[in-house]
Design a protein around this motif. Sequence first.
Motif, mmCIF file in Angstrom:
data_model
loop_
_atom_site.group_PDB
_atom_site.id
_atom_site.type_symbol
_atom_site.label_atom_id
_atom_site.label_comp_id
_atom_site.label_asym_id
_atom_site.label_seq_id
_atom_site.Cartn_x
_atom_site.Cartn_y
_atom_site.Cartn_z
ATOM 1 N N THR A 43 -2.571 1.031 0.429
ATOM 2 C CA THR A 43 -2.712 1.373 1.843
ATOM 3 C C THR A 43 -1.570 0.807 2.686
ATOM 4 O O THR A 43 -0.846 -0.093 2.254
ATOM 5 C CB THR A 43 -4.043 0.842 2.406
ATOM 6 N N ALA A 44 -1.457 1.335 3.883
ATOM 7 C CA ALA A 44 -0.518 0.827 4.881
ATOM 8 C C ALA A 44 -1.117 1.083 6.253
ATOM 9 O O ALA A 44 -1.896 2.018 6.441
ATOM 10 C CB ALA A 44 0.837 1.511 4.753
ATOM 11 N N SER A 45 -0.739 0.261 7.200
ATOM 12 C CA SER A 45 -1.350 0.304 8.529
ATOM 13 C C SER A 45 -0.683 1.288 9.486
ATOM 14 O O SER A 45 -1.308 1.731 10.440
ATOM 15 C CB SER A 45 -1.308 -1.086 9.160
ATOM 16 N N HIS A 46 0.576 1.571 9.274
ATOM 17 C CA HIS A 46 1.321 2.433 10.197
ATOM 18 C C HIS A 46 1.964 3.576 9.426
ATOM 19 O O HIS A 46 3.173 3.665 9.280
ATOM 20 C CB HIS A 46 2.387 1.621 10.940
ATOM 21 N N CYS A 47 1.138 4.459 8.951
ATOM 22 C CA CYS A 47 1.575 5.550 8.090
ATOM 23 C C CYS A 47 0.887 6.824 8.577
ATOM 24 O O CYS A 47 -0.189 6.765 9.168
ATOM 25 C CB CYS A 47 1.173 5.218 6.652
ATOM 26 N N GLY A 48 1.473 7.947 8.294
ATOM 27 C CA GLY A 48 0.849 9.214 8.658
ATOM 28 C C GLY A 48 -0.478 9.449 7.956
ATOM 29 O O GLY A 48 -1.260 10.298 8.366
ATOM 30 N N TYR A 49 -0.749 8.687 6.908
ATOM 31 C CA TYR A 49 -2.010 8.819 6.164
ATOM 32 C C TYR A 49 -3.028 7.736 6.527
ATOM 33 O O TYR A 49 -4.123 7.717 5.964
ATOM 34 C CB TYR A 49 -1.743 8.770 4.663
#
Length: 183
Positions: A61-67
């Motif tokens: 996961t990532a916090s600032h992603c389009g997903y």
Amino acid sequence: MNNRLTLCLVLLSILQIPKAAAETTAQCPGFLNHEFKKLHSSKTINLCELYKNKPLVIINTASHCGYTHQFKGLEALYQKYKKEGVELIGFASNDFKQAAKSEEEAATICYKNYGVSFTMLAPTHVRGKEANPVFTHLNEQTRKPGWNFNKYFISADGKHIKHFGSNTKPLSSKLETAVKQAL
């Protein structure tokens, strides 16, 4: 009891580790038998504690992603199937330069903004030479994540792993079909 389990129980009793923990560890696939720090917490967890012969979905996961909006669908998937034993584990990562500036910010995004209640782990690498041991195994068995929000479905026996890319939505998808078929 098989000889390996008996030996483990004897050794762990010498070390004063509870029998239940020993049995869980003995039945857990080696690639999951690792301890990780929980997101924005001083607590750690060995993934074998979550596994307990249950199907798992592991996500980078990532916090600032389009997903990032997929946290909502992942939480819905977890709520829908957790009573049947499915576990979700999110591995926060900055391998694609999309992470929050701090664990506190990442925790706010996950827990407050998206209501995540499944296990989230502190940032770690998911690809390359620095990949954590879980993702090293997943990458060898399937393929390494090309971006954030890749999903890896692991069967209850730990022997079958399916990879689902970033575009795979958590619900009404091939991922949910794999979860249903495993139950």
